[in-house]
Design an enzyme around this catalytic site. Structure first.
Site, short mmCIF file in Angstrom:
data_model
loop_
_atom_site.label_atom_id
_atom_site.label_comp_id
_atom_site.label_asym_id
_atom_site.label_seq_id
_atom_site.Cartn_x
_atom_site.Cartn_y
_atom_site.Cartn_z
N ASN A 117 -69.00 -7.57 10.74
CA ASN A 117 -67.89 -6.82 10.58
C ASN A 117 -67.87 -5.94 9.51
OD1 ASN A 117 -66.86 -7.43 13.18
ND2 ASN A 117 -66.15 -9.41 12.09
N ARG B 77 -64.09 0.99 17.29
CA ARG B 77 -64.85 0.02 16.95
C ARG B 77 -64.13 -1.22 17.19
NH1 ARG B 77 -67.81 -1.42 11.03
NH2 ARG B 77 -69.47 -2.49 11.93
N HIS C 288 -70.90 5.22 19.16
CA HIS C 288 -71.61 5.68 17.99
C HIS C 288 -71.59 7.16 18.05
CE1 HIS C 288 -73.52 1.49 17.03
NE2 HIS C 288 -72.11 1.59 16.84
N HIS D 1 -65.16 -5.13 18.46
CA HIS D 1 -65.48 -6.38 17.57
C HIS D 1 -64.30 -7.40 17.76
CE1 HIS D 1 -68.42 -5.01 14.68
NE2 HIS D 1 -68.48 -3.95 15.55
C1 HEM Z 1 -75.14 -3.78 19.78
C2 HEM Z 1 -74.18 -3.21 19.47
C3 HEM Z 1 -73.64 -2.75 18.23
C4 HEM Z 1 -74.30 -2.59 17.05
C5 HEM Z 1 -75.25 -3.54 16.44
C6 HEM Z 1 -73.19 -1.81 16.12
C7 HEM Z 1 -73.16 -1.67 14.74
C8 HEM Z 1 -72.73 -1.01 14.06
C9 HEM Z 1 -72.90 -0.67 12.61
C10 HEM Z 1 -73.92 -1.28 11.73
C11 HEM Z 1 -72.12 0.31 12.31
C12 HEM Z 1 -72.01 1.01 11.03
C13 HEM Z 1 -70.92 0.05 10.00
C14 HEM Z 1 -70.77 0.56 8.54
O1 HEM Z 1 -72.03 0.86 8.14
O2 HEM Z 1 -69.71 1.07 8.23
C15 HEM Z 1 -71.28 0.51 13.32
C16 HEM Z 1 -70.26 1.33 13.47
C17 HEM Z 1 -69.29 1.62 14.39
N1 HEM Z 1 -69.36 1.26 15.64
FE1 HEM Z 1 -70.83 0.09 16.38
N2 HEM Z 1 -72.37 -1.13 17.07
C18 HEM Z 1 -72.30 -1.70 18.21
C19 HEM Z 1 -71.71 -1.51 19.40
C20 HEM Z 1 -70.44 -0.50 19.30
C21 HEM Z 1 -69.64 -0.42 20.42
C22 HEM Z 1 -69.92 -0.99 21.79
C23 HEM Z 1 -68.47 0.25 20.05
C24 HEM Z 1 -67.60 1.07 20.73
C25 HEM Z 1 -67.58 1.17 21.78
C26 HEM Z 1 -68.84 0.67 18.66
C27 HEM Z 1 -68.25 1.50 17.62
C28 HEM Z 1 -68.55 1.80 16.31
C29 HEM Z 1 -67.82 2.72 15.75
C30 HEM Z 1 -66.88 3.83 16.15
C31 HEM Z 1 -68.23 2.83 14.51
C32 HEM Z 1 -67.92 3.78 13.32
C33 HEM Z 1 -66.76 2.91 12.38
C34 HEM Z 1 -66.17 3.74 11.36
O3 HEM Z 1 -66.76 5.04 11.07
O4 HEM Z 1 -65.41 3.24 10.61
N3 HEM Z 1 -70.22 0.08 18.21
N4 HEM Z 1 -71.61 0.06 14.24
#
Ligand code: HEM
Ligand SMILES: *[C@@H]1O[C@H](CO)[C@@H](O)[C@H](O)[C@H]1NC(C)=O
Length: 326
Positions: free
Chosen positions: A96, A64, A194, A68
Site C-alpha cells: 500500500n 486506487r 494506471h 486496494h
Molecule cells: C497487479 C495489479 C496492480 C499493481 C501491482 C499495482 C501497483 C501499483 C504501484 C506500485 C503504484 C505506484 C505507487 C507509488 O509509487 O506511489 C500504483 C499506483 C496506482 N495504482 Fe496500481 N497496481 C495494480 C492495479 C491497479 C488497479 C486495478 C487500479 C485501479 C483500477 C490501480 C490504480 C492505481 C492508481 C490510480 C495509482 C496512482 C496513485 C497515486 O497517484 O496516488 N492499480 N499501482
C-alpha cells in the site's frame, strides 16, 4: 398463472419472499440508502467534486483505493483503519506504499454524518467515491450497488496474499483477479487505472539501473532517469514519475497506447503487452477507448461486489479510521 400450474397460495408466498428476503440474500442493491439516507450518493458526489477542485489528485486516489480495499478479502473499508498499539493494519503493508489522501475520506464521511449519522458505511463511501472519480477524470459513468458494511478488523500481514507485486508475473496478476471473478479481459482493463497518477522512483529504479530494461523505449528511459537520478532513492523523498506523461489526469486508453510504445512504467504494466493471454486486449483497448470503458466498467462493478459484509456482519463505522467502541 393457471398455465404455469402454480397455485395462487404458493405464488403469494413466493412474492412475500421476494419482498421480505430476496434483497437481503442478494446483499447489495441499487440505491440501498434510498429511504435511510436519500441524499447519500449525492453528498458523496458533491464532496468528491469539491475535493477534486481543490486537490485534483484526490480523484486519482479514489481509483486506487477501491482496488486496494476490494481485492483484499472484501470491500469492507479494512484499508481505512489506523494501526494502534501492536495492531498493524493494512495501511502498514508495503503493497500500500504511496497511498494518499486518507484524510479526505474523513471529509466525505463527516459530510455524510451531518445528514445521516451512523447510516452510510465507509466501504460504500470508497466505492461511490471511486465511481465519481472515474467520471470526473473523464472515464466512464459506472453503475454500482450499495449496502456494504464495514469490517471490524484489518491486518497488514494478509495484504501480500491479495495484492500482486509491481514486478510480479502476469500469471500471478491474472490469478489475483481471477480469485475475485475478474477474467483476463477485465484485469487488463482495470490496469488502465494506471493511466492516472504517479509512481515513486523506488518502484522504477529496478528497470533503470544498473542497465535499462531492454523493453523500455530508450528515449523514455532517459526521461525516467532524469526523474529518478539515483539507483537507491530515499523512500521518504518524493521522487516520482507520472504514470501517463501525456494525459496524467485523464482516465483514458492512453495507458494502452503507451504500452504499445514500450512506455509502460511498472514491469506488470509492460508485461501485459507480451503475454499471449493479455496482448490482444491491450491492442484492442489501445485502438478503441469505448471498448476500454465498457470493460473497465464491467470489471469495476465485479470488483466492487467482492465478498461484501451485509446483514448482521460488520458494522457501520462512525469514523472511517476506527472501529466503533462496543
Ligand atoms: C497487479 C495489479 C496492480 C499493481 C501491482 C499495482 C501497483 C501499483 C504501484 C506500485 C503504484 C505506484 C505507487 C507509488 O509509487 O506511489 C500504483 C499506483 C496506482 N495504482 Fe496500481 N497496481 C495494480 C492495479 C491497479 C488497479 C486495478 C487500479 C485501479 C483500477 C490501480 C490504480 C492505481 C492508481 C490510480 C495509482 C496512482 C496513485 C497515486 O497517484 O496516488 N492499480 N499501482
Ligand atoms: C521486486 O520488487 C521488490 C520490492 O520493490 C524487490 O524487493 C524485489 O527484489 C523485486 N523482485 C525481483 C524479482 O526483481
Amino acid at each position: 398463472m393457471a398455465k404455469l400450474g402454480i397455485p395462487l397460495g404458493s405464488l403469494s408466498l413466493l412474492l412475500l419472499f421476494f419482498f421480505c428476503c430476496a434483497q437481503r440474500s442478494v446483499g447489495l442493491q441499487e440505491n440501498y440508502y434510498a429511504t435511510s439516507c436519500p441524499r447519500a450518493e449525492e453528498i458523496v458526489k458533491e464532496q468528491v467534486y469539491n475535493l477534486y477542485q481543490e486537490h485534483g489528485n484526490t480523484a486519482v486516489s479514489w481509483i486506487r483505493l477501491i482496488f486496494h480495499d476490494c481485492i483484499v478479502q472484501s470491500c469492507d473499508a479494512s484499508i481505512l483503519l489506523d494501526s494502534s498499539g501492536d495492531v498493524q493494519t493494512e495501511k502498514q503493508s508495503d503493497r500500500n506504499f504511496g497511498m494518499r489522501n486518507f484524510k479526505y475520506v474523513d471529509t466525505i464521511k463527516e459530510a455524510i454524518e451531518v445528514e445521516c449519522p451512523g447510516v452510510v458505511s465507509c466501504a460504500d463511501i470508497i466505492v461511490l467515491a471511486a465511481k465519481e472519480a472515474a467520471a470526473m477524470l473523464g472515464g466512464p459513468r459506472i453503475a454500482v450497488k450499495t449496502g456494504r458494511r464495514d469490517s471490524r478488523k484489518s491486518s497488514a500481514a494478509v495484504v501480500d496474499k491479495y495484492i500482486p507485486l509491481h514486478n510480479g508475473s502476469i500469471s500471478s496478476l491474472l490469478s489475483a483477479f481471477a480469485s475475485v471473478g475478474i477474467d483476463a479481459e477485465g484485469a487488463v482493463a482495470l490496469l488502465g487505472g494506471h493511466s492516472v497518477g504517479r509512481t515513486h522512483c523506488v518502484n522504477l529504479v529496478e528497470r533503470l539501473y544498473p542497465e535499462v530494461d531492454p523493453n523500455f523505449d530508450p528515449d523514455y528511459a532517459v526521461y525516467l532517469k532524469g526523474r529518478c537520478p539515483t539507483p537507491n532513492p530515499d523512500p521518504n523523498e518524493v521522487l516520482y514519475a507520472r504514470n501517463d506523461r501525456v494525459t496524467p489526469m485523464k482516465l483514458d486508453n492512453n495507458y494502452f497506447k503507451n504500452l504499445i510504445k514500450d512506455k509502460g512504467l511498472l514491469l506488470v504494466d509492460q508485461g501485459l503487452l507480451s503475454d499471449s493471454r493479455t496482448t490482444p486486449y491491450v491492442t484492442q483497448m489501445a485502438q478503441d477507448n469505448n471498448y476500454f470503458f465498457a470493460q473497465f466498467s464491467r470489471a469495476f462493478a465485479i470488483l466492487s461486489e467482492n465478498n461484501p459484509l451485509t446483514g448482521g456482519d460488520g458494522e457501520i463505522r462512525n469514523h472511517c479510521r476506527f472501529v466503533n467502541r462496543p
